[in-house]
Design a protein around this motif. Structure first.
Motif, PDB file in Angstrom:
ATOM      1  N   ASP A  87       0.838  -1.398  -0.062  1.00 27.01           N
ATOM      2  CA  ASP A  87      -0.020  -0.178   0.233  1.00 27.01           C
ATOM      3  C   ASP A  87       0.826   1.296  -0.145  1.00 27.01           C
ATOM      4  OD1 ASP A  87      -2.222  -1.436  -0.180  1.00 27.01           O
ATOM      5  OD2 ASP A  87      -2.642  -1.352   2.191  1.00 27.01           O
ATOM      6  N   GLU A  88       1.896   0.996   0.581  1.00 24.92           N
ATOM      7  CA  GLU A  88       2.852   2.390   0.921  1.00 24.92           C
ATOM      8  C   GLU A  88       3.718   2.557  -0.358  1.00 24.92           C
ATOM      9  OE1 GLU A  88       5.873   4.429   4.100  1.00 24.92           O
ATOM     10  OE2 GLU A  88       5.511   2.445   4.287  1.00 24.92           O
ATOM     11  N   LEU A  89       3.869   1.546  -0.964  1.00 24.05           N
ATOM     12  CA  LEU A  89       4.445   1.770  -2.284  1.00 24.05           C
ATOM     13  C   LEU A  89       3.797   1.924  -3.658  1.00 24.05           C
ATOM     14  CD1 LEU A  89       6.879  -1.376  -2.011  1.00 24.05           C
ATOM     15  CD2 LEU A  89       7.599   0.963  -2.048  1.00 24.05           C
ATOM     16  N   GLY A  90       2.324   2.006  -3.273  1.00 30.38           N
ATOM     17  CA  GLY A  90       1.363   2.100  -4.367  1.00 30.38           C
ATOM     18  C   GLY A  90       1.079   1.151  -5.154  1.00 30.38           C
ATOM     19  N   ILE A  91       1.605  -0.173  -4.965  1.00 26.75           N
ATOM     20  CA  ILE A  91       1.392  -1.429  -5.605  1.00 26.75           C
ATOM     21  C   ILE A  91       0.233  -2.184  -5.622  1.00 26.75           C
ATOM     22  CG2 ILE A  91       2.605  -3.335  -6.648  1.00 26.75           C
ATOM     23  CD1 ILE A  91       5.262  -2.047  -5.596  1.00 26.75           C
ATOM     24  N   PRO A  92      -0.836  -2.164  -6.503  1.00 22.30           N
ATOM     25  CA  PRO A  92      -2.077  -2.734  -6.299  1.00 22.30           C
ATOM     26  C   PRO A  92      -1.917  -4.373  -6.414  1.00 22.30           C
ATOM     27  CG  PRO A  92      -1.963  -1.907  -8.395  1.00 22.30           C
ATOM     28  CD  PRO A  92      -0.719  -1.340  -7.891  1.00 22.30           C
TER      29      PRO A  92
ATOM     30  N   MET B  50      -9.221 -12.533 -16.101  1.00 17.97           N
ATOM     31  CA  MET B  50      -9.966 -11.851 -15.198  1.00 17.97           C
ATOM     32  C   MET B  50      -8.928 -11.041 -14.270  1.00 17.97           C
ATOM     33  SD  MET B  50     -12.861 -10.384 -14.442  1.00 17.97           S
ATOM     34  CE  MET B  50     -14.154 -11.353 -15.143  1.00 17.97           C
ATOM     35  N   GLY B  51      -8.265 -11.754 -13.469  1.00 19.12           N
ATOM     36  CA  GLY B  51      -7.446 -11.213 -12.361  1.00 19.12           C
ATOM     37  C   GLY B  51      -6.681 -10.338 -13.298  1.00 19.12           C
ATOM     38  N   THR B  52      -5.848 -10.728 -14.207  1.00 18.81           N
ATOM     39  CA  THR B  52      -4.965  -9.774 -14.941  1.00 18.81           C
ATOM     40  C   THR B  52      -5.724  -8.378 -15.277  1.00 18.81           C
ATOM     41  OG1 THR B  52      -3.943 -11.688 -15.700  1.00 18.81           O
ATOM     42  CG2 THR B  52      -3.252  -9.434 -16.739  1.00 18.81           C
ATOM     43  N   ARG B  53      -6.925  -8.685 -15.769  1.00 14.81           N
ATOM     44  CA  ARG B  53      -7.922  -7.289 -16.381  1.00 14.81           C
ATOM     45  C   ARG B  53      -7.948  -6.473 -15.164  1.00 14.81           C
ATOM     46  NH1 ARG B  53      -9.759 -11.257 -20.118  1.00 14.81           N
ATOM     47  NH2 ARG B  53     -11.423 -11.761 -18.683  1.00 14.81           N
ATOM     48  N   MET B  54      -8.405  -7.029 -14.123  1.00 11.72           N
ATOM     49  CA  MET B  54      -8.648  -6.428 -12.714  1.00 11.72           C
ATOM     50  C   MET B  54      -7.218  -5.327 -12.252  1.00 11.72           C
ATOM     51  SD  MET B  54     -11.052  -9.190 -10.711  1.00 11.72           S
ATOM     52  CE  MET B  54     -11.268  -8.158  -9.274  1.00 11.72           C
ATOM     53  N   LEU B  55      -6.257  -6.293 -12.291  1.00 15.93           N
ATOM     54  CA  LEU B  55      -4.940  -5.643 -11.895  1.00 15.93           C
ATOM     55  C   LEU B  55      -4.658  -4.451 -12.862  1.00 15.93           C
ATOM     56  CD1 LEU B  55      -2.874  -5.616  -9.916  1.00 15.93           C
ATOM     57  CD2 LEU B  55      -1.488  -7.305 -11.651  1.00 15.93           C
TER      58      LEU B  55
ATOM     59  N   ASN C  59      -4.074   1.358 -13.759  1.00 16.64           N
ATOM     60  CA  ASN C  59      -4.526   2.602 -14.592  1.00 16.64           C
ATOM     61  C   ASN C  59      -5.366   3.629 -13.700  1.00 16.64           C
ATOM     62  OD1 ASN C  59      -3.582   1.655 -17.088  1.00 16.64           O
ATOM     63  ND2 ASN C  59      -5.465   0.748 -17.688  1.00 16.64           N
ATOM     64  N   GLY C  60      -5.617   3.496 -12.401  1.00 20.58           N
ATOM     65  CA  GLY C  60      -6.008   4.322 -11.633  1.00 20.58           C
ATOM     66  C   GLY C  60      -7.572   4.222 -11.506  1.00 20.58           C
ATOM     67  N   GLU C  61      -7.973   3.448 -11.916  1.00 18.48           N
ATOM     68  CA  GLU C  61      -9.547   3.169 -12.044  1.00 18.48           C
ATOM     69  C   GLU C  61     -10.131   2.248 -11.052  1.00 18.48           C
ATOM     70  OE1 GLU C  61     -10.415   1.917 -16.121  1.00 18.48           O
ATOM     71  OE2 GLU C  61      -8.988   3.077 -16.917  1.00 18.48           O
ATOM     72  N   GLU C  62     -11.562   2.467 -10.786  1.00 13.18           N
ATOM     73  CA  GLU C  62     -12.388   1.598  -9.830  1.00 13.18           C
ATOM     74  C   GLU C  62     -12.640   0.323 -10.294  1.00 13.18           C
ATOM     75  OE1 GLU C  62     -12.495   2.201  -6.485  1.00 13.18           O
ATOM     76  OE2 GLU C  62     -11.180   4.214  -6.795  1.00 13.18           O
ATOM     77  N   LEU C  63     -12.602  -0.665  -9.614  1.00 11.92           N
ATOM     78  CA  LEU C  63     -13.381  -2.016  -9.772  1.00 11.92           C
ATOM     79  C   LEU C  63     -14.892  -1.765  -9.636  1.00 11.92           C
ATOM     80  CD1 LEU C  63     -10.636  -4.383  -8.564  1.00 11.92           C
ATOM     81  CD2 LEU C  63     -10.822  -3.834 -10.970  1.00 11.92           C
ATOM     82  N   ASP C  64     -15.622  -2.483 -10.474  1.00  9.44           N
ATOM     83  CA  ASP C  64     -16.952  -2.720 -10.299  1.00  9.44           C
ATOM     84  C   ASP C  64     -17.092  -3.777  -8.984  1.00  9.44           C
ATOM     85  OD1 ASP C  64     -17.482  -1.292 -12.207  1.00  9.44           O
ATOM     86  OD2 ASP C  64     -17.790  -2.965 -13.903  1.00  9.44           O
ATOM     87  N   THR C  65     -16.281  -4.621  -8.658  1.00 13.22           N
ATOM     88  CA  THR C  65     -16.375  -5.586  -7.675  1.00 13.22           C
ATOM     89  C   THR C  65     -15.241  -6.097  -7.449  1.00 13.22           C
ATOM     90  OG1 THR C  65     -17.652  -7.444  -6.815  1.00 13.22           O
ATOM     91  CG2 THR C  65     -16.766  -7.519  -9.214  1.00 13.22           C
ATOM     92  N   LEU C  66     -15.008  -6.261  -6.192  1.00 19.08           N
ATOM     93  CA  LEU C  66     -13.821  -6.872  -5.149  1.00 19.08           C
ATOM     94  C   LEU C  66     -13.758  -8.306  -5.421  1.00 19.08           C
ATOM     95  CD1 LEU C  66     -13.123  -4.454  -2.420  1.00 19.08           C
ATOM     96  CD2 LEU C  66     -12.180  -4.498  -4.639  1.00 19.08           C
ATOM     97  N   ARG C  67     -15.020  -9.112  -5.423  1.00 20.25           N
ATOM     98  CA  ARG C  67     -14.878 -10.409  -5.481  1.00 20.25           C
ATOM     99  C   ARG C  67     -15.610 -11.120  -6.838  1.00 20.25           C
ATOM    100  NH1 ARG C  67     -11.750  -9.056  -2.019  1.00 20.25           N
ATOM    101  NH2 ARG C  67     -12.083  -9.407   0.173  1.00 20.25           N
ATOM    102  N   VAL C  68     -15.007 -11.957  -7.333  1.00 21.91           N
ATOM    103  CA  VAL C  68     -15.416 -12.720  -8.537  1.00 21.91           C
ATOM    104  C   VAL C  68     -15.355 -13.985  -8.452  1.00 21.91           C
ATOM    105  CG1 VAL C  68     -15.358 -12.920 -10.979  1.00 21.91           C
ATOM    106  CG2 VAL C  68     -14.983 -10.481 -10.125  1.00 21.91           C
ATOM    107  N   GLU C  69     -16.344 -14.808  -8.741  1.00 23.17           N
ATOM    108  CA  GLU C  69     -16.444 -16.277  -8.872  1.00 23.17           C
ATOM    109  C   GLU C  69     -16.843 -16.699  -9.969  1.00 23.17           C
ATOM    110  OE1 GLU C  69     -18.463 -18.143  -5.418  1.00 23.17           O
ATOM    111  OE2 GLU C  69     -16.657 -18.273  -4.442  1.00 23.17           O
ATOM    112  N   LEU C  70     -16.076 -17.290 -10.707  1.00 23.60           N
ATOM    113  CA  LEU C  70     -16.483 -18.029 -12.002  1.00 23.60           C
ATOM    114  C   LEU C  70     -16.880 -19.390 -11.728  1.00 23.60           C
ATOM    115  CD1 LEU C  70     -13.567 -16.551 -14.154  1.00 23.60           C
ATOM    116  CD2 LEU C  70     -15.678 -15.715 -13.783  1.00 23.60           C
ATOM    117  N   SER C  71     -17.882 -20.042 -12.650  1.00 23.16           N
ATOM    118  CA  SER C  71     -18.655 -21.158 -12.407  1.00 23.16           C
ATOM    119  C   SER C  71     -17.665 -22.219 -12.813  1.00 23.16           C
ATOM    120  CB  SER C  71     -19.870 -21.228 -13.242  1.00 23.16           C
ATOM    121  OG  SER C  71     -20.849 -20.169 -12.846  1.00 23.16           O
TER     122      SER C  71
END
Length: 340
Positions: free
Chosen positions: A138-143, A302-307, A312-324
Protein backbone atom coordinates in the motif's frame (compact mmCIF):
# COMPACT_ATOMS: atom_id res chain seq x y z
CA UNK A 1 12.05 23.17 8.30
CA UNK A 2 12.57 19.49 7.52
CA UNK A 3 10.58 18.56 4.40
CA UNK A 4 11.43 14.86 4.57
CA UNK A 5 8.29 12.81 4.13
CA UNK A 6 7.41 10.62 7.11
CA UNK A 7 7.23 6.89 6.53
CA UNK A 8 4.24 4.76 7.43
CA UNK A 9 6.34 3.04 10.11
CA UNK A 10 7.13 6.42 11.72
CA UNK A 11 3.46 7.38 11.70
CA UNK A 12 2.58 4.04 13.31
CA UNK A 13 5.18 4.53 16.05
CA UNK A 14 4.00 8.07 16.79
CA UNK A 15 0.35 7.01 16.94
CA UNK A 16 1.08 3.90 18.99
CA UNK A 17 -0.46 1.53 16.46
CA UNK A 18 0.75 -1.05 13.94
CA UNK A 19 1.82 -0.29 10.37
CA UNK A 20 -1.17 -2.30 8.99
CA UNK A 21 -3.53 -0.08 11.02
CA UNK A 22 -2.00 3.05 9.48
CA UNK A 23 -2.37 1.42 6.06
CA UNK A 24 -6.05 0.82 6.73
CA UNK A 25 -6.60 4.45 7.67
CA UNK A 26 -4.66 5.74 4.65
CA UNK A 27 -6.68 3.51 2.32
CA UNK A 28 -10.04 4.29 3.91
CA UNK A 29 -10.78 0.79 5.15
CA UNK A 30 -13.64 0.51 7.64
CA UNK A 31 -12.19 -1.95 10.20
CA UNK A 32 -10.57 0.71 12.45
CA UNK A 33 -12.18 2.17 15.56
CA UNK A 34 -13.18 5.87 15.36
CA UNK A 35 -10.78 6.84 18.18
CA UNK A 36 -7.85 5.07 16.55
CA UNK A 37 -8.71 6.55 13.19
CA UNK A 38 -8.75 10.10 14.62
CA UNK A 39 -5.39 9.57 16.35
CA UNK A 40 -3.75 8.20 13.20
CA UNK A 41 -5.23 10.94 11.01
CA UNK A 42 -3.85 13.60 13.38
CA UNK A 43 -0.34 12.12 13.17
CA UNK A 44 -0.65 11.87 9.39
CA UNK A 45 -1.53 15.57 9.30
CA UNK A 46 1.19 16.70 11.69
CA UNK A 47 3.87 14.57 10.01
CA UNK A 48 2.72 15.70 6.56
CA UNK A 49 2.47 12.11 5.39
CA UNK A 50 1.77 11.31 1.74
CA UNK A 51 2.16 8.02 -0.16
CA UNK A 52 5.58 7.91 -1.83
CA UNK A 53 4.28 6.63 -5.14
CA UNK A 54 0.87 7.53 -6.45
CA UNK A 55 -0.95 4.89 -8.41
CA UNK A 56 -1.12 7.27 -11.33
CA UNK A 57 2.71 7.21 -11.57
CA UNK A 58 4.38 6.41 -14.86
CA UNK A 59 4.02 2.73 -15.62
CA UNK A 60 7.05 0.55 -16.24
CA UNK A 61 4.98 -2.07 -18.09
CA UNK A 62 5.68 -4.93 -15.68
CA UNK A 63 3.58 -7.05 -13.32
CA UNK A 64 4.61 -9.77 -10.88
CA UNK A 65 2.93 -13.20 -10.96
CA UNK A 66 3.53 -15.26 -7.81
CA UNK A 67 2.79 -19.00 -7.47
CA UNK A 68 3.18 -21.52 -4.66
CA UNK A 69 4.26 -24.09 -7.26
CA UNK A 70 5.69 -23.52 -10.72
CA UNK A 71 6.06 -27.14 -11.76
CA UNK A 72 2.43 -28.11 -12.31
CA UNK A 73 0.25 -28.07 -15.44
CA UNK A 74 -2.24 -26.10 -13.29
CA UNK A 75 0.31 -23.28 -12.99
CA UNK A 76 0.97 -23.35 -16.73
CA UNK A 77 -2.77 -22.84 -17.41
CA UNK A 78 -2.78 -19.79 -15.13
CA UNK A 79 0.39 -18.43 -16.71
CA UNK A 80 -1.09 -18.80 -20.21
CA UNK A 81 -4.20 -16.84 -19.18
CA UNK A 82 -2.16 -14.05 -17.60
CA UNK A 83 0.28 -13.82 -20.50
CA UNK A 84 -2.50 -13.57 -23.08
CA UNK A 85 -4.09 -10.53 -21.44
CA UNK A 86 -0.77 -8.93 -20.44
CA UNK A 87 0.59 -9.26 -23.97
CA UNK A 88 -2.39 -7.39 -25.40
CA UNK A 89 -1.76 -4.65 -22.83
CA UNK A 90 1.95 -4.47 -23.78
CA UNK A 91 2.87 -5.55 -20.24
CA UNK A 92 5.67 -7.90 -19.22
CA UNK A 93 5.24 -10.62 -16.59
CA UNK A 94 7.80 -11.57 -13.93
CA UNK A 95 7.08 -15.09 -12.62
CA UNK A 96 8.25 -16.33 -9.23
CA UNK A 97 7.46 -19.01 -6.67
CA UNK A 98 6.81 -18.63 -2.95
CA UNK A 99 9.74 -19.34 -0.65
CA UNK A 100 9.70 -19.22 3.11
CA UNK A 101 8.39 -21.00 6.18
CA UNK A 102 4.76 -20.36 5.27
CA UNK A 103 4.27 -21.95 1.88
CA UNK A 104 1.36 -19.73 0.82
CA UNK A 105 3.08 -16.45 1.69
CA UNK A 106 5.94 -14.69 -0.18
CA UNK A 107 9.05 -13.99 1.86
CA UNK A 108 10.64 -10.62 2.62
CA UNK A 109 13.26 -10.92 -0.09
CA UNK A 110 10.56 -11.14 -2.76
CA UNK A 111 9.02 -7.90 -1.53
CA UNK A 112 12.39 -6.16 -1.62
CA UNK A 113 12.99 -7.36 -5.19
CA UNK A 114 9.51 -6.24 -6.19
CA UNK A 115 10.16 -2.71 -4.90
CA UNK A 116 13.54 -2.61 -6.63
CA UNK A 117 12.16 -3.43 -10.07
CA UNK A 118 9.21 -1.04 -9.57
CA UNK A 119 6.58 -3.45 -10.83
CA UNK A 120 3.21 -1.88 -11.60
CA UNK A 121 1.18 -4.54 -9.79
CA UNK A 122 1.06 -8.05 -8.33
CA UNK A 123 -1.00 -11.15 -9.09
CA UNK A 124 -0.88 -13.70 -6.28
CA UNK A 125 -1.98 -17.26 -7.12
CA UNK A 126 -3.10 -19.55 -4.30
CA UNK A 127 -1.15 -17.21 -2.05
CA UNK A 128 -1.74 -14.59 0.59
CA UNK A 129 -0.03 -11.61 2.14
CA UNK A 130 0.62 -10.85 5.77
CA UNK A 131 -0.93 -7.62 7.01
CA UNK A 132 2.55 -6.08 7.19
CA UNK A 133 3.30 -7.06 3.58
CA UNK A 134 -0.03 -5.62 2.46
CA UNK A 135 0.79 -2.39 4.28
CA UNK A 136 4.18 -2.18 2.56
CA UNK A 137 2.59 -2.64 -0.87
CA UNK A 138 0.00 0.00 0.00
CA UNK A 139 2.79 2.39 0.93
CA UNK A 140 4.60 1.65 -2.34
CA UNK A 141 1.37 2.23 -4.25
CA UNK A 142 1.46 -1.26 -5.82
CA UNK A 143 -2.00 -2.81 -6.33
CA UNK A 144 -2.61 -6.51 -5.71
CA UNK A 145 -5.16 -8.98 -7.07
CA UNK A 146 -5.37 -12.56 -5.76
CA UNK A 147 -6.32 -15.47 -8.04
CA UNK A 148 -7.78 -18.48 -6.20
CA UNK A 149 -6.92 -17.04 -2.76
CA UNK A 150 -5.39 -19.36 -0.17
CA UNK A 151 -7.38 -17.67 2.59
CA UNK A 152 -10.04 -15.01 2.92
CA UNK A 153 -8.58 -11.86 1.29
CA UNK A 154 -8.09 -8.82 3.46
CA UNK A 155 -10.71 -6.07 3.17
CA UNK A 156 -10.15 -4.07 0.03
CA UNK A 157 -7.98 -6.69 -1.71
CA UNK A 158 -9.64 -7.89 -4.96
CA UNK A 159 -9.80 -11.62 -5.74
CA UNK A 160 -10.91 -14.03 -8.46
CA UNK A 161 -11.92 -17.59 -7.68
CA UNK A 162 -14.20 -20.39 -8.75
CA UNK A 163 -17.35 -21.94 -7.31
CA UNK A 164 -15.37 -24.62 -5.47
CA UNK A 165 -18.15 -25.57 -3.06
CA UNK A 166 -20.63 -26.04 -5.89
CA UNK A 167 -18.03 -28.09 -7.76
CA UNK A 168 -17.58 -30.36 -4.77
CA UNK A 169 -21.33 -30.82 -4.54
CA UNK A 170 -21.62 -31.61 -8.26
CA UNK A 171 -18.80 -34.17 -8.16
CA UNK A 172 -20.26 -35.98 -5.16
CA UNK A 173 -23.85 -35.87 -6.41
CA UNK A 174 -22.69 -37.42 -9.68
CA UNK A 175 -21.22 -40.38 -7.81
CA UNK A 176 -24.26 -40.71 -5.55
CA UNK A 177 -26.50 -40.59 -8.62
CA UNK A 178 -24.62 -43.60 -9.99
CA UNK A 179 -25.62 -45.55 -6.90
CA UNK A 180 -22.42 -45.17 -4.87
CA UNK A 181 -22.94 -45.02 -1.10
CA UNK A 182 -19.36 -45.49 0.04
CA UNK A 183 -17.85 -42.28 -1.36
CA UNK A 184 -14.53 -40.98 -0.04
CA UNK A 185 -12.74 -37.69 -0.67
CA UNK A 186 -9.08 -36.70 -0.98
CA UNK A 187 -8.81 -32.97 -0.37
CA UNK A 188 -5.95 -30.54 -0.72
CA UNK A 189 -4.20 -28.63 2.10
CA UNK A 190 -6.61 -27.76 4.91
CA UNK A 191 -5.24 -24.20 5.14
CA UNK A 192 -6.19 -23.44 1.52
CA UNK A 193 -9.64 -21.92 1.02
CA UNK A 194 -10.55 -23.65 -2.27
CA UNK A 195 -9.61 -27.05 -0.85
CA UNK A 196 -11.81 -26.60 2.21
CA UNK A 197 -14.69 -25.47 0.00
CA UNK A 198 -14.47 -28.59 -2.20
CA UNK A 199 -14.47 -30.91 0.80
CA UNK A 200 -17.34 -28.95 2.36
CA UNK A 201 -19.27 -29.44 -0.89
CA UNK A 202 -18.64 -33.18 -0.63
CA UNK A 203 -19.90 -33.23 2.96
CA UNK A 204 -23.00 -31.25 2.02
CA UNK A 205 -23.90 -33.63 -0.81
CA UNK A 206 -23.37 -36.70 1.38
CA UNK A 207 -25.50 -35.21 4.16
CA UNK A 208 -28.26 -34.21 1.73
CA UNK A 209 -28.37 -37.80 0.46
CA UNK A 210 -28.55 -39.18 4.01
CA UNK A 211 -25.21 -40.98 3.63
CA UNK A 212 -22.83 -41.34 6.54
CA UNK A 213 -19.17 -40.54 6.06
CA UNK A 214 -17.16 -43.35 7.66
CA UNK A 215 -14.11 -42.53 9.78
CA UNK A 216 -11.07 -42.36 7.56
CA UNK A 217 -12.98 -41.48 4.39
CA UNK A 218 -11.86 -37.82 4.41
CA UNK A 219 -8.19 -37.66 3.44
CA UNK A 220 -5.80 -34.74 2.97
CA UNK A 221 -3.19 -34.26 0.23
CA UNK A 222 -1.33 -31.38 -1.39
CA UNK A 223 -2.86 -31.33 -4.92
CA UNK A 224 0.10 -33.36 -6.29
CA UNK A 225 0.20 -36.93 -7.67
CA UNK A 226 2.25 -38.60 -4.88
CA UNK A 227 -0.31 -37.71 -2.20
CA UNK A 228 -3.15 -38.93 -4.42
CA UNK A 229 -1.30 -42.23 -4.68
CA UNK A 230 -0.59 -42.36 -0.94
CA UNK A 231 -4.06 -41.46 0.28
CA UNK A 232 -5.73 -43.87 -2.15
CA UNK A 233 -3.58 -46.66 -0.71
CA UNK A 234 -4.84 -45.67 2.75
CA UNK A 235 -8.47 -45.72 1.55
CA UNK A 236 -8.05 -49.14 -0.04
CA UNK A 237 -6.80 -50.46 3.31
CA UNK A 238 -10.05 -49.54 5.09
CA UNK A 239 -12.17 -52.39 6.44
CA UNK A 240 -14.82 -51.30 3.93
CA UNK A 241 -13.01 -49.44 1.15
CA UNK A 242 -14.93 -46.89 -0.91
CA UNK A 243 -16.48 -47.72 -4.26
CA UNK A 244 -15.93 -44.15 -5.43
CA UNK A 245 -13.47 -41.35 -4.64
CA UNK A 246 -13.79 -37.63 -5.24
CA UNK A 247 -10.19 -36.44 -5.63
CA UNK A 248 -9.98 -32.66 -5.31
CA UNK A 249 -7.30 -32.12 -7.99
CA UNK A 250 -6.65 -33.87 -11.31
CA UNK A 251 -3.00 -34.43 -10.50
CA UNK A 252 -3.92 -36.26 -7.30
CA UNK A 253 -6.50 -38.25 -9.28
CA UNK A 254 -3.77 -39.52 -11.60
CA UNK A 255 -1.85 -40.62 -8.51
CA UNK A 256 -4.99 -42.46 -7.42
CA UNK A 257 -5.05 -44.23 -10.79
CA UNK A 258 -1.53 -45.53 -10.14
CA UNK A 259 -2.47 -46.85 -6.68
CA UNK A 260 -5.49 -48.67 -8.09
CA UNK A 261 -3.44 -50.16 -10.93
CA UNK A 262 -0.92 -51.54 -8.42
CA UNK A 263 -3.74 -53.24 -6.52
CA UNK A 264 -5.10 -54.81 -9.69
CA UNK A 265 -8.25 -52.67 -9.54
CA UNK A 266 -9.86 -51.14 -12.60
CA UNK A 267 -11.38 -47.70 -13.12
CA UNK A 268 -14.38 -47.47 -13.22
CA UNK A 269 -15.26 -51.20 -12.96
CA UNK A 270 -14.02 -51.51 -9.38
CA UNK A 271 -13.80 -47.88 -8.24
CA UNK A 272 -15.12 -44.68 -9.81
CA UNK A 273 -12.93 -41.56 -9.72
CA UNK A 274 -13.83 -37.88 -10.11
CA UNK A 275 -11.14 -35.19 -10.25
CA UNK A 276 -11.14 -31.40 -10.14
CA UNK A 277 -9.58 -28.83 -12.54
CA UNK A 278 -9.99 -30.41 -16.02
CA UNK A 279 -6.31 -30.15 -16.90
CA UNK A 280 -5.18 -31.25 -20.35
CA UNK A 281 -3.97 -34.65 -19.13
CA UNK A 282 -7.39 -35.45 -17.65
CA UNK A 283 -8.76 -36.30 -21.08
CA UNK A 284 -5.72 -38.44 -21.92
CA UNK A 285 -5.84 -40.64 -18.82
CA UNK A 286 -6.76 -44.30 -19.18
CA UNK A 287 -9.67 -44.11 -18.87
CA UNK A 288 -10.33 -40.37 -19.50
CA UNK A 289 -11.06 -38.68 -16.18
CA UNK A 290 -14.46 -37.39 -15.13
CA UNK A 291 -13.68 -34.08 -13.47
CA UNK A 292 -14.97 -30.68 -12.39
CA UNK A 293 -13.83 -28.04 -14.83
CA UNK A 294 -12.30 -25.01 -13.16
CA UNK A 295 -12.04 -22.12 -15.66
CA UNK A 296 -8.34 -21.48 -15.03
CA UNK A 297 -7.65 -19.50 -18.20
CA UNK A 298 -10.67 -17.29 -17.59
CA UNK A 299 -9.77 -16.79 -13.90
CA UNK A 300 -6.24 -15.77 -14.82
CA UNK A 301 -7.45 -13.42 -17.55
CA UNK A 302 -10.05 -11.84 -15.28
CA UNK A 303 -7.50 -11.31 -12.51
CA UNK A 304 -5.06 -9.70 -14.94
CA UNK A 305 -7.71 -7.35 -16.33
CA UNK A 306 -8.70 -6.34 -12.79
CA UNK A 307 -5.06 -5.63 -11.94
CA UNK A 308 -4.56 -3.55 -15.08
CA UNK A 309 -7.68 -1.55 -14.19
CA UNK A 310 -6.19 -0.71 -10.79
CA UNK A 311 -2.81 0.11 -12.32
CA UNK A 312 -4.59 2.60 -14.59
CA UNK A 313 -6.02 4.32 -11.50
CA UNK A 314 -9.59 3.18 -12.14
CA UNK A 315 -12.11 1.66 -9.74
CA UNK A 316 -13.28 -1.96 -9.96
CA UNK A 317 -16.97 -2.78 -10.25
CA UNK A 318 -16.57 -5.50 -7.61
CA UNK A 319 -13.81 -6.81 -5.38
CA UNK A 320 -14.95 -10.45 -5.40
CA UNK A 321 -15.44 -12.50 -8.58
CA UNK A 322 -16.36 -16.21 -8.67
CA UNK A 323 -16.48 -18.01 -12.01
CA UNK A 324 -18.64 -21.09 -12.46
CA UNK A 325 -17.33 -24.65 -12.34
CA UNK A 326 -18.95 -27.45 -14.35
CA UNK A 327 -18.88 -31.24 -14.28
CA UNK A 328 -17.26 -32.92 -17.27
CA UNK A 329 -18.34 -36.59 -17.45
CA UNK A 330 -15.90 -38.98 -19.09
CA UNK A 331 -15.14 -42.66 -18.60
CA UNK A 332 -13.75 -42.88 -15.05
CA UNK A 333 -17.19 -43.13 -13.41
CA UNK A 334 -19.82 -45.86 -13.74
CA UNK A 335 -22.81 -47.26 -11.89
CA UNK A 336 -22.03 -48.88 -8.55
CA UNK A 337 -21.92 -52.67 -8.43
CA UNK A 338 -24.22 -54.79 -6.31
CA UNK A 339 -21.79 -54.76 -3.38
CA UNK A 340 -21.66 -50.96 -3.21
Amino acid sequence: MNDRRATMAEVAAAAGVSVPTVSKVVNGRPDVSPATRRRVEEVLRVRNYSPPRARTRDRVGLIDLVFIDLGSPWAMEILAGVEEVAHRADTGVVVSAVHGRKRTRPDRRWLEQLAARRSDGVLLVLSELSSAQQAQLDELGIPVVIVDPAGAPAPGVPSVGATNWAGGVAATEHLIGLGHKRVAVIGGPTDVLCSRARVDGYRAAMNAAGLKIPAGYVRTGDFLSPTGYRETQVLLSQAKPPTAIFVCADQMALGAYEALYERGLRVPDDISIVGFDDLEEARWGIPPLTTVRQPLLEMAGMGTRMLLTLINGEELDTLRVELSTSLVVRSSTAAAGESA
